[in-house]
Design a protein around this motif. Structure first.
Motif, PDB file in Angstrom:
ATOM      1  N   ASN A   1       0.773  -1.255   0.116  1.00  0.00           N
ATOM      2  CA  ASN A   1       0.125  -0.203  -0.162  1.00  0.00           C
ATOM      3  C   ASN A   1       0.773   1.201  -0.176  1.00  0.00           C
ATOM      4  OD1 ASN A   1      -2.510  -1.404   0.090  1.00  0.00           O
ATOM      5  ND2 ASN A   1      -2.596  -1.412   2.211  1.00  0.00           N
ATOM      6  N   ILE A   2       2.156   1.070   0.668  1.00  0.00           N
ATOM      7  CA  ILE A   2       2.840   2.400   0.820  1.00  0.00           C
ATOM      8  C   ILE A   2       3.443   2.670  -0.694  1.00  0.00           C
ATOM      9  CG2 ILE A   2       5.145   3.192   1.597  1.00  0.00           C
ATOM     10  CD1 ILE A   2       4.597   1.669   4.249  1.00  0.00           C
ATOM     11  N   TYR A   3       3.701   1.626  -1.519  1.00  0.00           N
ATOM     12  CA  TYR A   3       4.395   1.760  -2.734  1.00  0.00           C
ATOM     13  C   TYR A   3       3.190   1.952  -3.742  1.00  0.00           C
ATOM     14  CZ  TYR A   3       9.122   0.438  -1.585  1.00  0.00           C
ATOM     15  OH  TYR A   3      10.414   0.523  -0.893  1.00  0.00           O
ATOM     16  N   ARG A   4       2.054   1.706  -3.294  1.00  0.00           N
ATOM     17  CA  ARG A   4       1.132   2.137  -4.286  1.00  0.00           C
ATOM     18  C   ARG A   4       0.845   3.722  -4.288  1.00  0.00           C
ATOM     19  NH1 ARG A   4      -2.305  -1.616  -3.297  1.00  0.00           N
ATOM     20  NH2 ARG A   4      -3.597  -0.427  -1.912  1.00  0.00           N
ATOM     21  N   ASN A   5       0.738   4.000  -3.003  1.00  0.00           N
ATOM     22  CA  ASN A   5       0.665   5.491  -2.606  1.00  0.00           C
ATOM     23  C   ASN A   5       1.615   6.513  -3.400  1.00  0.00           C
ATOM     24  OD1 ASN A   5      -1.801   4.957  -1.213  1.00  0.00           O
ATOM     25  ND2 ASN A   5      -0.841   4.886   0.710  1.00  0.00           N
ATOM     26  N   LYS A   6       2.846   5.755  -3.478  1.00  0.00           N
ATOM     27  CA  LYS A   6       3.863   6.287  -4.547  1.00  0.00           C
ATOM     28  C   LYS A   6       3.875   6.293  -5.829  1.00  0.00           C
ATOM     29  CE  LYS A   6       7.732   5.737  -0.960  1.00  0.00           C
ATOM     30  NZ  LYS A   6       9.097   5.367  -0.724  1.00  0.00           N
ATOM     31  N   GLY A   7       2.875   5.918  -6.270  1.00  0.00           N
ATOM     32  CA  GLY A   7       2.395   5.740  -7.876  1.00  0.00           C
ATOM     33  C   GLY A   7       2.969   4.363  -8.443  1.00  0.00           C
ATOM     34  N   ILE A   8       3.508   3.334  -7.832  1.00  0.00           N
ATOM     35  CA  ILE A   8       3.543   2.236  -8.352  1.00  0.00           C
ATOM     36  C   ILE A   8       2.310   1.329  -8.455  1.00  0.00           C
ATOM     37  CG2 ILE A   8       5.180   0.060  -7.927  1.00  0.00           C
ATOM     38  CD1 ILE A   8       7.158   1.760  -6.562  1.00  0.00           C
ATOM     39  N   ASP A   9       2.201   0.478  -9.554  1.00  0.00           N
ATOM     40  CA  ASP A   9       0.918  -0.397  -9.611  1.00  0.00           C
ATOM     41  C   ASP A   9       1.333  -1.618  -8.771  1.00  0.00           C
ATOM     42  OD1 ASP A   9      -0.869  -1.670 -10.502  1.00  0.00           O
ATOM     43  OD2 ASP A   9      -0.609  -1.757 -12.661  1.00  0.00           O
ATOM     44  N   ALA A  10       1.088  -1.431  -7.683  1.00  0.00           N
ATOM     45  CA  ALA A  10       1.310  -2.738  -6.674  1.00  0.00           C
ATOM     46  C   ALA A  10       0.235  -3.162  -5.881  1.00  0.00           C
ATOM     47  CB  ALA A  10       2.464  -2.322  -5.546  1.00  0.00           C
ATOM     48  N   LYS A  11      -0.415  -4.213  -5.878  1.00  0.00           N
ATOM     49  CA  LYS A  11      -1.300  -4.933  -5.452  1.00  0.00           C
ATOM     50  C   LYS A  11      -1.016  -5.925  -4.746  1.00  0.00           C
ATOM     51  CE  LYS A  11      -4.355  -3.344  -9.214  1.00  0.00           C
ATOM     52  NZ  LYS A  11      -3.654  -2.791  -9.921  1.00  0.00           N
ATOM     53  N   SER A  12      -1.989  -6.317  -3.727  1.00  0.00           N
ATOM     54  CA  SER A  12      -1.983  -7.654  -2.831  1.00  0.00           C
ATOM     55  C   SER A  12      -3.489  -8.414  -3.154  1.00  0.00           C
ATOM     56  CB  SER A  12      -2.157  -7.182  -1.293  1.00  0.00           C
ATOM     57  OG  SER A  12      -0.948  -6.680  -0.984  1.00  0.00           O
ATOM     58  N   VAL A  13      -3.338  -9.659  -3.014  1.00  0.00           N
ATOM     59  CA  VAL A  13      -4.638 -10.584  -3.156  1.00  0.00           C
ATOM     60  C   VAL A  13      -4.349 -11.607  -1.984  1.00  0.00           C
ATOM     61  CG1 VAL A  13      -4.706 -10.521  -5.641  1.00  0.00           C
ATOM     62  CG2 VAL A  13      -3.188 -12.066  -4.656  1.00  0.00           C
ATOM     63  N   ARG A  14      -5.481 -11.666  -1.333  1.00  0.00           N
ATOM     64  CA  ARG A  14      -5.492 -12.586  -0.159  1.00  0.00           C
ATOM     65  C   ARG A  14      -6.188 -14.219  -0.732  1.00  0.00           C
ATOM     66  NH1 ARG A  14      -8.308  -8.034   3.841  1.00  0.00           N
ATOM     67  NH2 ARG A  14      -6.370  -7.084   4.167  1.00  0.00           N
ATOM     68  N   LEU A  15      -5.153 -14.925  -0.871  1.00  0.00           N
ATOM     69  CA  LEU A  15      -5.323 -16.310  -1.227  1.00  0.00           C
ATOM     70  C   LEU A  15      -6.014 -17.214  -0.178  1.00  0.00           C
ATOM     71  CD1 LEU A  15      -5.155 -17.471  -4.017  1.00  0.00           C
ATOM     72  CD2 LEU A  15      -3.078 -18.798  -3.304  1.00  0.00           C
ATOM     73  N   CYS A  16      -6.931 -17.945  -0.436  1.00  0.00           N
ATOM     74  CA  CYS A  16      -7.542 -18.956   0.504  1.00  0.00           C
ATOM     75  C   CYS A  16      -7.868 -20.358   0.004  1.00  0.00           C
ATOM     76  CB  CYS A  16      -8.882 -18.208   1.156  1.00  0.00           C
ATOM     77  SG  CYS A  16      -9.714 -19.328   2.153  1.00  0.00           S
TER      78      CYS A  16
END
Length: 204
Positions: A178-193
Motif C-alpha cells: 500500500n505504501i508503494y502504491r501510494n507512491k505511484g507504483i502499480d502494486a497490489k495484494s491478493v488474499r488467497l484462500c
C-alpha cells in the motif's frame, strides 16, 4: 483446467515482450501461474519468465521450466542480496512462502523476511511503469468470529499466536504494498484462500 479460468479474462497483450519474475514458482500457486504463462505462450503471447524456487523442479514441472521460455533458478530469497539481481523486470509476482502451517512455523524468521524485507527489495527492482503482485493470505482474517467480512476488516490474533510469523508478516507485506502504491507504483495484494489443484502433495 484452472489455468484456463485464470487467463480467460486477461488480455495476453499486456504481457507482450515483457519479462515476468515469479517467486515460489514450484509451489502450488506458482505452478498455476506457470501453466497460465505457458498457455499464453502457446496462444502467441511473447512473455519471458524468470522463475525462482527453493528446490529442484518436480517431475510435473520439468517441461515448463525450460529455456528459452523460462529461466529457472534455485535460490533462497530470504538470504540472498536481491539488490544485485533481477534488473529490467516488468512484472513481479511474489508467491514465495509456504502455505502449510507446519512449514512456515518451522522457519519463522525466513517467513517474516519473505513477506516484509523481500517485498521491499523486489518492488524496488521493477522497471518504471511495471507491476507488482503480492500473494497474501486469508490468514489476515484469523480470529474473526463472524460468518462474513469485507476486505477492510482484519483479524484479531496477536503476535504471540502460534502462526504469528505468517499472519503478521502477511499484514505487514500488504502495508508495504500500500505504501508503494501510494507512491505511484502499480502494486497490489491478493488474499488467497483454500488453494488446491496441480502440484498438491500427499504431505501438504
Amino acid at each position: 483446467m484452472d489455468k484456463d479460468i485464470l487467463i480467460k479474462d486477461i488480455p495476453i497483450g499486456m504481457f507482450h515482450n515483457k519479462t515476468v519474475l515469479l517467486t515460489g514458482a514450484t509451489g502450488l500457486v506458482g505452478t498455476h501461474f506457470l501453466y497460465a504463462f505457458a498457455d499464453m505462450r502457446l496462444k502467441g503471447g511473447d512473455v519471458n519468465v524468470i522463475a525462482l524456487g527453493t528446490n529442484f523442479p518436480p517431475k510435473h514441472l520439468e517441461w515448463l521450466l525450460q529455456p528459452p521460455f523460462v529461466k529457472y533458478s534455485i535460490c533462497d530469497l530470504s538470504t540472498m542480496d536481491i539488490k544485485s539481481y533481477f534488473n529490467g523486470v516488468d512484472i513481479i509476482i511474489h508467491a514465495a512462502t509456504y502455505g502449510q502451517p507446519q512449514k512456515f512455523m518451522d522457519n519463522p524468521v525466513s517467513t517474516i523476511k519473505l513477506n516484509t524485507s523481500v517485498v521491499i527489495d523486489l518492488i524496488e527492482k521493477i522497471k518504471s511503469g511495471g507491476k507488482f503482485l503480492f500473494v497474501s493470505s486469508s490468514e489476515v482474517y484469523s480470529g474473526l468470529d463472524v460468518d462474513s467480512f469485507t476486505e477492510d476488516v482484519v483479524g484479531t490474533t496477536n503476535p504471540e499466536h502460534p502462526r504469528a510469523c505468517y499472519i503478521e508478516s502477511k499484514r505487514c507485506g500488504e502495508a508495504i504494498v500500500n505504501i508503494y502504491r501510494n507512491k505511484g507504483i502499480d502494486a497490489k495484494s491478493v488474499r488467497l484462500c483454500l488453494a488446491y489443484g496441480e502440484g498438491t502433495k500427499k504431505d501438504d
